[in-house]
Design an enzyme around this catalytic site. Sequence first.
Site, PDB file in Angstrom:
ATOM      1  N   HIS A  26     -63.191 -45.600   8.101  1.00  0.00           N
ATOM      2  CA  HIS A  26     -64.686 -45.978   8.110  1.00  0.00           C
ATOM      3  C   HIS A  26     -65.585 -45.081   8.730  1.00  0.00           C
ATOM      4  CE1 HIS A  26     -64.596 -49.799   6.064  1.00  0.00           C
ATOM      5  NE2 HIS A  26     -63.303 -50.077   7.005  1.00  0.00           N
ATOM      6  N   GLY A  95     -73.397 -54.053  13.729  1.00  0.00           N
ATOM      7  CA  GLY A  95     -74.633 -53.569  14.453  1.00  0.00           C
ATOM      8  C   GLY A  95     -74.473 -52.437  15.311  1.00  0.00           C
TER       9      GLY A  95
END
Length: 138
Positions: A26, A95
């Site tokens: 990622h 987040g």
Amino acid sequence: MGGSHHGLLGKMFSSALAFGFVYYWHGAHDYLFSWALLNWIGLMIEYGVKKILFIPDAQNMIENVLSYEMTQRAFGILSAISTAMLILSNLVFLGGNHVGKIYWQRIFIQGSPDKVIFILGFLYCFAQVGIEWERRHQ
């Protein structure tokens, strides 16, 4: 990697490799490292507690000291704490580190004890519903 079932070190290593792969896949950002580390630590704690609870002497001690109801309450408390930490790690994943810090600061540092008790109480009730649901459907 496949999730080693041969000892503690094998389990720790294979789990670390899996989370490391997700971290790298990622984008290897700092918040992803935090997420992977939080989840790996949580998984190792859960694995360790399960191993301890399946030791026959530990099971006998728990059965002799705690009633069935108290055992379920203890599992509910552990589940509530685990779920709170899972929420933290998912907020970090979605987040970033700053969002995780806001959650931690507002709930556990700046928050009054009644906020912490309310949140953990809600998660405890949620865990009890899950425990009862699982018990009825076995």
